[in-house]
Design a protein around this motif. Structure first.
Motif, PDB file in Angstrom:
ATOM      1  N   ASP A  92       0.832  -1.204   0.000  1.00 36.98           N
ATOM      2  CA  ASP A  92       0.000   0.000   0.000  1.00 36.98           C
ATOM      3  C   ASP A  92       0.871   1.260   0.000  1.00 36.98           C
ATOM      4  O   ASP A  92       0.634   2.195  -0.776  1.00 36.98           O
ATOM      5  CB  ASP A  92      -0.918  -0.022   1.221  1.00 36.98           C
ATOM      6  CG  ASP A  92      -2.056   0.976   1.100  1.00 36.98           C
ATOM      7  OD1 ASP A  92      -2.816   0.892   0.119  1.00 36.98           O
ATOM      8  OD2 ASP A  92      -2.184   1.838   1.993  1.00 36.98           O
ATOM      9  N   LEU A 110      -3.702   0.535  -2.326  1.00 43.37           N
ATOM     10  CA  LEU A 110      -4.547  -0.646  -2.516  1.00 43.37           C
ATOM     11  C   LEU A 110      -6.021  -0.294  -2.351  1.00 43.37           C
ATOM     12  O   LEU A 110      -6.384   0.517  -1.498  1.00 43.37           O
ATOM     13  CB  LEU A 110      -4.179  -1.722  -1.499  1.00 43.37           C
ATOM     14  CG  LEU A 110      -2.875  -2.484  -1.714  1.00 43.37           C
ATOM     15  CD1 LEU A 110      -2.554  -3.324  -0.486  1.00 43.37           C
ATOM     16  CD2 LEU A 110      -2.954  -3.372  -2.940  1.00 43.37           C
ATOM     17  N   ARG A 111      -6.853  -0.931  -3.154  1.00 41.61           N
ATOM     18  CA  ARG A 111      -8.293  -0.801  -2.951  1.00 41.61           C
ATOM     19  C   ARG A 111      -8.669  -1.547  -1.676  1.00 41.61           C
ATOM     20  O   ARG A 111      -8.001  -2.492  -1.282  1.00 41.61           O
ATOM     21  CB  ARG A 111      -9.058  -1.365  -4.138  1.00 41.61           C
ATOM     22  CG  ARG A 111      -8.864  -0.609  -5.444  1.00 41.61           C
ATOM     23  CD  ARG A 111      -9.737  -1.203  -6.535  1.00 41.61           C
ATOM     24  NE  ARG A 111      -9.631  -0.475  -7.788  1.00 41.61           N
ATOM     25  CZ  ARG A 111      -8.735  -0.710  -8.733  1.00 41.61           C
ATOM     26  NH1 ARG A 111      -7.853  -1.708  -8.543  1.00 41.61           N
ATOM     27  NH2 ARG A 111      -8.696  -0.006  -9.840  1.00 41.61           N
ATOM     28  N   ARG A 113     -11.011  -3.647  -1.017  1.00 44.55           N
ATOM     29  CA  ARG A 113     -11.280  -5.081  -1.181  1.00 44.55           C
ATOM     30  C   ARG A 113      -9.984  -5.874  -1.373  1.00 44.55           C
ATOM     31  O   ARG A 113      -9.890  -7.024  -0.945  1.00 44.55           O
ATOM     32  CB  ARG A 113     -12.243  -5.320  -2.342  1.00 44.55           C
ATOM     33  CG  ARG A 113     -11.756  -4.898  -3.706  1.00 44.55           C
ATOM     34  CD  ARG A 113     -12.774  -5.282  -4.779  1.00 44.55           C
ATOM     35  NE  ARG A 113     -12.377  -4.875  -6.121  1.00 44.55           N
ATOM     36  CZ  ARG A 113     -12.646  -3.704  -6.661  1.00 44.55           C
ATOM     37  NH1 ARG A 113     -13.328  -2.806  -5.955  1.00 44.55           N
ATOM     38  NH2 ARG A 113     -12.261  -3.414  -7.886  1.00 44.55           N
ATOM     39  N   GLU A 114      -8.992  -5.260  -2.031  1.00 49.12           N
ATOM     40  CA  GLU A 114      -7.706  -5.927  -2.213  1.00 49.12           C
ATOM     41  C   GLU A 114      -6.982  -6.070  -0.879  1.00 49.12           C
ATOM     42  O   GLU A 114      -6.432  -7.131  -0.563  1.00 49.12           O
ATOM     43  CB  GLU A 114      -6.847  -5.124  -3.186  1.00 49.12           C
ATOM     44  CG  GLU A 114      -7.404  -5.054  -4.598  1.00 49.12           C
ATOM     45  CD  GLU A 114      -6.657  -4.069  -5.479  1.00 49.12           C
ATOM     46  OE1 GLU A 114      -6.729  -4.216  -6.715  1.00 49.12           O
ATOM     47  OE2 GLU A 114      -6.006  -3.148  -4.927  1.00 49.12           O
ATOM     48  N   LYS A 115      -6.993  -4.994  -0.110  1.00 54.19           N
ATOM     49  CA  LYS A 115      -6.321  -5.021   1.183  1.00 54.19           C
ATOM     50  C   LYS A 115      -6.988  -6.016   2.123  1.00 54.19           C
ATOM     51  O   LYS A 115      -6.316  -6.813   2.790  1.00 54.19           O
ATOM     52  CB  LYS A 115      -6.316  -3.623   1.812  1.00 54.19           C
ATOM     53  CG  LYS A 115      -5.541  -3.535   3.118  1.00 54.19           C
ATOM     54  CD  LYS A 115      -5.563  -2.139   3.706  1.00 54.19           C
ATOM     55  CE  LYS A 115      -4.726  -1.185   2.907  1.00 54.19           C
ATOM     56  NZ  LYS A 115      -4.594   0.142   3.584  1.00 54.19           N
TER      57      LYS A 115
END
Length: 308
Positions: A92, A110-111, A113-115
């Motif tokens: 991130d 990072l989005r 949902r990705e994180k």
């Protein structure tokens, strides 16, 4: 002596990191909707959690290899959790710094949902390990309750500590206080405390470096793993009252905003910004949040001692 080694190594590595980061422009992007006093922080080196985490791993690893520290599986799980969550935070931080260097300073890394996906993967691994190693268990429920519970606890705590990292010295100081009850029983707790001390030398107001998501993720993971694996899970909400308040303020703000069609419950979240916009100076917010953590940690320490 491990706490001293960690403090000195962290102090050296963070100082070195600041020099390199300034030359390469690895600076922090400041929120434009935040307190106006934070604008001057634009460009301050970020991702200082990298040398902080390296110091922790190096002192622990060399201690085990050199025979100064006894290898313990629980301590390995703490280190692994901190490193893996720290890697997520580093990704991130890297994306944010790269965006700033390439002229896209509004990038948020990072989005969500990705994180969260990556956090849950690491949290699941921790949950399995904790379900087998933690001395605390729920009769009749067993592994299939313990593992998911510890997974959710890890993910929630990491994000709570991440939200706490918004003022100079706040997250580092809070984490250091939270670790105090465990220093006598866990070498990793002592090493982490020492490394935070070396980092805070540069992070106190006015900060010369920010820990970034790398540091907040790693410290949140380490603190959570330590309390869980040493059987003090139920004291974690008490000692971590500030991170819990930080993350709850965000949840309340979002829910209230959606429910009322755009109104705000707090002036700004996380809640430390609410007090800043209410007229408290940054140092006063940090100091008072430290004091609250001191009181709740002292209470938890007393309860922990009484339970033994």
């Amino acid at each position: 002596m491990n706490i001293v080694y960690a403090m000195l190594l962290s102090w050296f590595l963070v100082g070195l990191f600041i020099s390199v980061a300034k030359r390469r422009g690895w600076g922090q992007t400041v929120r434009r909707d935040g307190p106006s006093a934070h604008v001057v922080k634009e460009g301050t080196p970020t991702a200082g959690g990298v040398p902080l985490l390296l110091a922790i791993v190096a002192v622990w690893g060399l201690g085990v290899i050199g025979g100064r520290l006894e290898f313990q599986e629980a301590e390995l799980v703490v280190i692994a959790s901190a490193v893996l969550m720290g890697v997520i935070g580093f990704i991130d931080d890297f994306l944010k710094v790269r965006a700033r260097l390439t002229g896209r300073p509004t990038s948020t890394g990072l989005r969500a949902r990705e994180k969260f996906a990556m956090q849950f993967i690491v949290g699941a691994a921790f949950g399995v390990a904790a379900a087998n190693l933690s001395p605390l268990s729920w009769p009749g429920l067993g592994f299939w309750f313990d593992a998911p519970f510890y997974m959710l606890l890890m993910v929630g705590a990491v994000n709570a500590f991440n939200f706490t990292d918004g003022l100079d010295g706040l997250a580092g100081g809070v984490t250091a206080i939270v670790l105090l009850p465990l220093v006598a029983i866990s070498p990793v707790a002592a090493i982490t405390l020492g490394a935070i001390g070396g980092f805070l030398w540069f992070n106190l107001r006015p900060a010369s470096v920010f820990m970034g998501d790398t540091g907040s993720h790693a410290l949140g993971a380490a603190a959570t793993a330590l309390y869980v694996l040493y059987g003090y899970t139920w004291y974690l909400p008490l000692v971590a009252i500030v991170p819990i308040a930080e993350v709850l303020s965000v949840v309340i703000q979002v829910a209230y905003f959606r429910r009322t069609g755009g109104k705000r419950f707090f002036r700004m979240t996380p809640i430390h910004h609410h007090f800043e916009l209410g007229g408290w100076q940054e140092g006063k917010v940090t100091g008072r949040f430290w004091m609250i953590t001191m009181i709740t940690t002292a209470l938890a320490w007393a309860l922990m001692s009484g339970a033994q």
